[in-house]
Design a protein around this motif. Sequence first.
Motif, PDB file in Angstrom:
ATOM      1  N   THR A   1       1.131  10.928 -10.312  1.00 40.42           N
ATOM      2  CA  THR A   1       0.315  12.131 -10.401  1.00 40.42           C
ATOM      3  C   THR A   1       1.143  13.305 -10.898  1.00 40.42           C
ATOM      4  O   THR A   1       0.727  14.049 -11.804  1.00 40.42           O
TER       5      THR A   1
ATOM      6  N   ASN B   1       0.840  -1.208   0.000  1.00 38.80           N
ATOM      7  CA  ASN B   1       0.000   0.000   0.000  1.00 38.80           C
ATOM      8  C   ASN B   1       0.874   1.257   0.000  1.00 38.80           C
ATOM      9  O   ASN B   1       0.566   2.239  -0.689  1.00 38.80           O
ATOM     10  N   GLN B   2       1.955   1.233   0.777  1.00 35.01           N
ATOM     11  CA  GLN B   2       2.863   2.384   0.816  1.00 35.01           C
ATOM     12  C   GLN B   2       3.506   2.586  -0.555  1.00 35.01           C
ATOM     13  O   GLN B   2       3.599   3.719  -1.054  1.00 35.01           O
ATOM     14  N   GLN B   3       3.940   1.482  -1.170  1.00 36.80           N
ATOM     15  CA  GLN B   3       4.547   1.593  -2.493  1.00 36.80           C
ATOM     16  C   GLN B   3       3.533   2.104  -3.516  1.00 36.80           C
ATOM     17  O   GLN B   3       3.858   2.921  -4.384  1.00 36.80           O
ATOM     18  N   ILE B   4       2.299   1.611  -3.399  1.00 34.70           N
ATOM     19  CA  ILE B   4       1.249   2.075  -4.323  1.00 34.70           C
ATOM     20  C   ILE B   4       1.017   3.572  -4.137  1.00 34.70           C
ATOM     21  O   ILE B   4       0.892   4.327  -5.110  1.00 34.70           O
ATOM     22  N   THR B   5       0.985   4.022  -2.880  1.00 36.43           N
ATOM     23  CA  THR B   5       0.787   5.448  -2.598  1.00 36.43           C
ATOM     24  C   THR B   5       1.933   6.267  -3.168  1.00 36.43           C
ATOM     25  O   THR B   5       1.710   7.321  -3.798  1.00 36.43           O
ATOM     26  N   GLU B   6       3.163   5.782  -2.958  1.00 31.46           N
ATOM     27  CA  GLU B   6       4.321   6.490  -3.498  1.00 31.46           C
ATOM     28  C   GLU B   6       4.271   6.537  -5.017  1.00 31.46           C
ATOM     29  O   GLU B   6       4.516   7.576  -5.642  1.00 31.46           O
TER      30      GLU B   6
ATOM     31  N   ARG C   1       1.641   6.288  -6.913  1.00 34.05           N
ATOM     32  CA  ARG C   1       0.535   7.148  -7.336  1.00 34.05           C
ATOM     33  C   ARG C   1       0.921   8.620  -7.250  1.00 34.05           C
ATOM     34  O   ARG C   1       0.601   9.415  -8.136  1.00 34.05           O
ATOM     35  N   SER C   2       1.616   8.950  -6.121  1.00 38.36           N
ATOM     36  CA  SER C   2       2.001  10.369  -5.987  1.00 38.36           C
ATOM     37  C   SER C   2       3.002  10.744  -7.081  1.00 38.36           C
ATOM     38  O   SER C   2       2.931  11.829  -7.671  1.00 38.36           O
TER      39      SER C   2
END
Length: 150
Positions: A130, A119-124, A126-127
């Motif tokens: 973006t 999840n952390q990697q996905i968030t990173e 995604r950011s």
Amino acid sequence: MEIINATALISINETFFILLLSFLLFLYIMNRIMIRPLIAVRSERSAYLETIRSEIDTAKSDMDDLNKDIDAERVNLLHEAHVMVTRLEEEADHDVSGILASARTEITDIRHETEASVNQQITEVRSRLTTEVDVLTTLIMEKVLHRRLQ
């Protein structure tokens, strides 16, 4: 003494008494020298054999008692072994349950850590995506519109 002339099978005279006396003396001597020792040896042998028979009977009864004791001890040992095996199986089942429970908790912890990491990697990602998407979108729009956007 008077000598009697008769032709009989047995004549009773001094010779007869001497023969009778010598025979009785012979029986007495034979009794003392041979018959009494043989009777004594025979009675000793009988007593010895009786003693051996009684010792054999005693040994047989002792052996039977020992066999009974050995059988009882074997039964006790088999029972104790069965109890030990049952107890060890129960301990093994308990240990296996504990090991499985700890393995499950470890698996759950690892899964949660992995999910958090993913999840952390996905968030990173995604950011970063973006910002890259914004940059790419701006570039594409500038190319399409042929002018610079701010």
